[in-house]
Design a protein around this motif. Structure first.
Motif, PDB file in Angstrom:
ATOM      1  N   THR A 139       0.784  -1.189   0.485  1.00  0.00           N
ATOM      2  CA  THR A 139       0.008  -0.122   0.549  1.00  0.00           C
ATOM      3  C   THR A 139       0.400   1.212   0.239  1.00  0.00           C
ATOM      4  N   ASP A 140       0.377   1.947  -0.638  1.00  0.00           N
ATOM      5  CA  ASP A 140       0.912   4.035  -0.413  1.00  0.00           C
ATOM      6  C   ASP A 140      -0.149   4.146   0.454  1.00  0.00           C
ATOM      7  N   LYS A 141      -0.536   3.990   1.073  1.00  0.00           N
ATOM      8  CA  LYS A 141      -1.865   5.489   1.699  1.00  0.00           C
ATOM      9  C   LYS A 141      -0.724   5.036   3.224  1.00  0.00           C
ATOM     10  N   PRO A 142      -1.744   6.430   3.752  1.00  0.00           N
ATOM     11  CA  PRO A 142      -0.900   7.357   5.212  1.00  0.00           C
ATOM     12  C   PRO A 142      -0.887   6.455   6.015  1.00  0.00           C
ATOM     13  N   LEU A 143       0.484   6.380   6.365  1.00  0.00           N
ATOM     14  CA  LEU A 143       0.798   4.923   7.703  1.00  0.00           C
ATOM     15  C   LEU A 143       0.857   5.610   8.873  1.00  0.00           C
ATOM     16  N   VAL A 144      -0.051   4.928   9.712  1.00  0.00           N
ATOM     17  CA  VAL A 144       0.258   4.801  11.538  1.00  0.00           C
ATOM     18  C   VAL A 144       0.994   3.577  11.946  1.00  0.00           C
ATOM     19  N   ILE A 145       1.735   3.795  13.000  1.00  0.00           N
ATOM     20  CA  ILE A 145       2.437   2.670  13.435  1.00  0.00           C
ATOM     21  C   ILE A 145       2.210   2.374  14.007  1.00  0.00           C
ATOM     22  N   ILE A 146       1.910   1.129  15.253  1.00  0.00           N
ATOM     23  CA  ILE A 146       1.346   1.248  16.428  1.00  0.00           C
ATOM     24  C   ILE A 146       2.331  -0.340  17.598  1.00  0.00           C
ATOM     25  N   ASN A 147       3.238   0.037  18.031  1.00  0.00           N
ATOM     26  CA  ASN A 147       3.992  -0.265  18.749  1.00  0.00           C
ATOM     27  C   ASN A 147       2.863  -1.175  19.839  1.00  0.00           C
ATOM     28  N   THR A 148       3.305  -2.894  20.358  1.00  0.00           N
ATOM     29  CA  THR A 148       2.513  -3.369  21.487  1.00  0.00           C
ATOM     30  C   THR A 148       2.747  -2.902  22.620  1.00  0.00           C
ATOM     31  N   HIS A 149       4.556  -3.113  22.623  1.00  0.00           N
ATOM     32  CA  HIS A 149       5.677  -2.592  23.486  1.00  0.00           C
ATOM     33  C   HIS A 149       6.965  -1.930  23.409  1.00  0.00           C
ATOM     34  N   GLY A 150       7.877  -1.632  23.876  1.00  0.00           N
ATOM     35  CA  GLY A 150       9.160  -1.752  23.926  1.00  0.00           C
ATOM     36  C   GLY A 150      10.101  -2.354  23.710  1.00  0.00           C
ATOM     37  N   HIS A 151       9.625  -3.491  23.634  1.00  0.00           N
ATOM     38  CA  HIS A 151      11.068  -4.828  23.059  1.00  0.00           C
ATOM     39  C   HIS A 151      11.232  -4.679  21.620  1.00  0.00           C
ATOM     40  N   CYS A 152      12.739  -4.804  21.726  1.00  0.00           N
ATOM     41  CA  CYS A 152      13.675  -4.609  20.326  1.00  0.00           C
ATOM     42  C   CYS A 152      12.919  -5.342  18.900  1.00  0.00           C
ATOM     43  N   ILE A 205       3.163   4.880  20.802  1.00  0.00           N
ATOM     44  CA  ILE A 205       3.274   3.753  21.943  1.00  0.00           C
ATOM     45  C   ILE A 205       2.644   4.006  23.232  1.00  0.00           C
ATOM     46  N   GLY A 206       2.658   3.087  24.461  1.00  0.00           N
ATOM     47  CA  GLY A 206       2.798   3.627  25.397  1.00  0.00           C
ATOM     48  C   GLY A 206       3.966   4.039  26.012  1.00  0.00           C
ATOM     49  N   GLU A 207       2.815   5.033  27.382  1.00  0.00           N
ATOM     50  CA  GLU A 207       4.080   6.060  27.641  1.00  0.00           C
ATOM     51  C   GLU A 207       4.868   4.820  28.571  1.00  0.00           C
ATOM     52  N   LYS A 208       4.587   4.107  29.470  1.00  0.00           N
ATOM     53  CA  LYS A 208       5.434   3.673  30.142  1.00  0.00           C
ATOM     54  C   LYS A 208       6.743   2.474  29.617  1.00  0.00           C
ATOM     55  N   ASP A 209       6.549   2.610  28.440  1.00  0.00           N
ATOM     56  CA  ASP A 209       7.471   2.106  27.535  1.00  0.00           C
ATOM     57  C   ASP A 209       8.442   2.742  26.894  1.00  0.00           C
ATOM     58  N   ILE A 210       8.388   3.605  26.977  1.00  0.00           N
ATOM     59  CA  ILE A 210       9.166   4.914  25.601  1.00  0.00           C
ATOM     60  C   ILE A 210      10.017   4.454  26.118  1.00  0.00           C
ATOM     61  N   ALA A 211      11.102   4.790  27.826  1.00  0.00           N
ATOM     62  CA  ALA A 211      12.372   4.143  28.237  1.00  0.00           C
ATOM     63  C   ALA A 211      12.715   2.926  27.478  1.00  0.00           C
ATOM     64  N   GLU A 226      -5.205  -0.983  27.011  1.00  0.00           N
ATOM     65  CA  GLU A 226      -3.810  -0.631  28.134  1.00  0.00           C
ATOM     66  C   GLU A 226      -3.660  -2.517  28.928  1.00  0.00           C
ATOM     67  N   THR A 227      -3.247  -3.086  28.174  1.00  0.00           N
ATOM     68  CA  THR A 227      -2.764  -4.367  29.167  1.00  0.00           C
ATOM     69  C   THR A 227      -1.161  -4.764  29.638  1.00  0.00           C
ATOM     70  N   PRO A 228      -0.889  -4.400  30.755  1.00  0.00           N
ATOM     71  CA  PRO A 228      -0.031  -4.193  30.896  1.00  0.00           C
ATOM     72  C   PRO A 228       0.788  -6.135  32.319  1.00  0.00           C
ATOM     73  N   GLY A 229       1.836  -6.075  31.667  1.00  0.00           N
ATOM     74  CA  GLY A 229       2.297  -7.791  32.120  1.00  0.00           C
ATOM     75  C   GLY A 229       3.717  -7.882  32.119  1.00  0.00           C
ATOM     76  N   HIS A 230       3.881  -7.774  30.591  1.00  0.00           N
ATOM     77  CA  HIS A 230       4.875  -8.607  29.807  1.00  0.00           C
ATOM     78  C   HIS A 230       5.927  -6.835  30.172  1.00  0.00           C
ATOM     79  N   THR A 231       4.943  -6.547  29.638  1.00  0.00           N
ATOM     80  CA  THR A 231       5.997  -4.619  29.916  1.00  0.00           C
ATOM     81  C   THR A 231       4.543  -4.069  30.805  1.00  0.00           C
ATOM     82  N   GLN A 232       5.362  -2.224  31.067  1.00  0.00           N
ATOM     83  CA  GLN A 232       4.760  -1.957  31.762  1.00  0.00           C
ATOM     84  C   GLN A 232       3.507  -1.090  31.033  1.00  0.00           C
ATOM     85  N   GLY A 233       4.149  -0.791  30.497  1.00  0.00           N
ATOM     86  CA  GLY A 233       3.204  -0.036  29.327  1.00  0.00           C
ATOM     87  C   GLY A 233       2.450  -1.084  27.836  1.00  0.00           C
TER      88      GLY A 233
END
Length: 283
Positions: free
Chosen positions: A51-64, A79-85, A155-162
């Motif tokens: 697709t060439d449509k405008p894109l939204v990217i969502i990270n389920t959590h902060g792991h590499c 991304i969830g705020e608590k997973d930015i760091a 919001e589904t914390p557990g595996h990571t806080q955010g």
């Protein structure tokens, strides 16, 4: 092509040799990508081949293995705020270098065979120089209207806080990242206590989704399976657990606590459910 694109029921599944799946949705107005994997290959080119449509990217959590490809895109990554760091930590050069080394010596855990999970012509130094991409926080209840496809954040914390999960409203499918499954890591510094994890899985269960899609298994989970995951967490006994060799968080001395006295040798049994916890979560 390094990535394999498979059309599913209203979305695309993008797989890679290191057994990480990203999910692409194409609406009439814009598209959305859930997670960017390790980013070893050219994920941006793969997405743009669909697709060439405008894109939204969502990270389920902060792991590499869920944010490593962010920097390939100019678009904002939610991304969830608590997973930015956590995302920033997992985008550092040393972490990227270790990830690439492991990918070069990947293993199929079902067969025991090893293989090189990196693409041909992989540039290690360029890969290690990448950052997090442009991060922006997202919170519970946020809705992305793609045009005929609507995605809602939980919001589904557990595996990571955010950690967050994404509900595809029209199909009633919940994309959970690593938030739950038969083998959830809950031992590192970024994880929550077991009670918080149980509450998150109960929340997923109460959504009554048709299926629950994880990031490392192409097979959808059904609602009934979530009850086993909840029970595994509630019954987890660190002292009776099986020692687990992890590539990080060794100081927590993680152990696999599986239901019904199963062991890692039975990991691919259909009734297997476990949590991997550290000594600090000993009951």
């Amino acid at each position: 092509m390094y990535y394999q694109v498979e059309e599913q029921d209203g979305y695309y599944r993008i797989g890679s040799p290191e057994n990480v799946f990203c999910y692409l949705f194409v609406g009439s107005k814009q598209a959305a990508l859930i997670d960017t994997g390790h980013g070893f290959g050219n994920l941006e080119q793969t997405v743009r081949s669909v697709t060439d449509k405008p894109l939204v990217i969502i990270n389920t959590h902060g792991h590499c293995d869920h944010t490593g490809g962010n920097a390939q895109f100019e678009e904002v990554c939610y991304i969830g705020e608590k997973d930015i760091a956590l995302c920033q930590e997992h985008s550092e050069a040393a972490m990227r270098r270790d990830n690439a080394k492991r990918a070069e010596n990947s293993m199929n855990f079902e067969t025991g065979e090893t293989y090189n999970g990196l693409p041909e012509g992989f540039n290690l130094e360029e890969y290690c120089s990448r950052g997090t991409g442009t991060l922006q926080t997202v919170s519970e209840g946020t809705v992305f209207d793609l045009g005929g496809i609507t995605l809602k954040i939980y919001e589904t914390p557990g595996h990571t806080q955010g950690g967050i999960s994404v509900l595809y409203l029209e199909k009633n499918i919940l994309f959970v990242g690593d938030a739950t499954g038969m083998f959830v890591w809950l031992f590192a510094k970024e994880t929550t206590d077991l009670t918080t994890y149980v509450e998150a899985v109960q929340k997923m269960y109460d959504l009554n989704a048709v299926s629950y899609i994880g990031a490392h298994n192409p097979n959808p989970m059904k609602k009934e399976q979530l009850l086993r995951y909840i029970r595994a967490a509630k019954e987890a006994d660190y002292d009776a657990g099986e020692p687990f060799e992890s590539f990080f968080g060794k100081e927590y001395e993680p152990r696999v606590c599986a239901l019904d006295h199963m062991t890692m040798a039975e990991m691919f049994h259909p009734d297997f459910a476990s949590v991997v916890i550290g000594k600090d979560k000993r009951k």
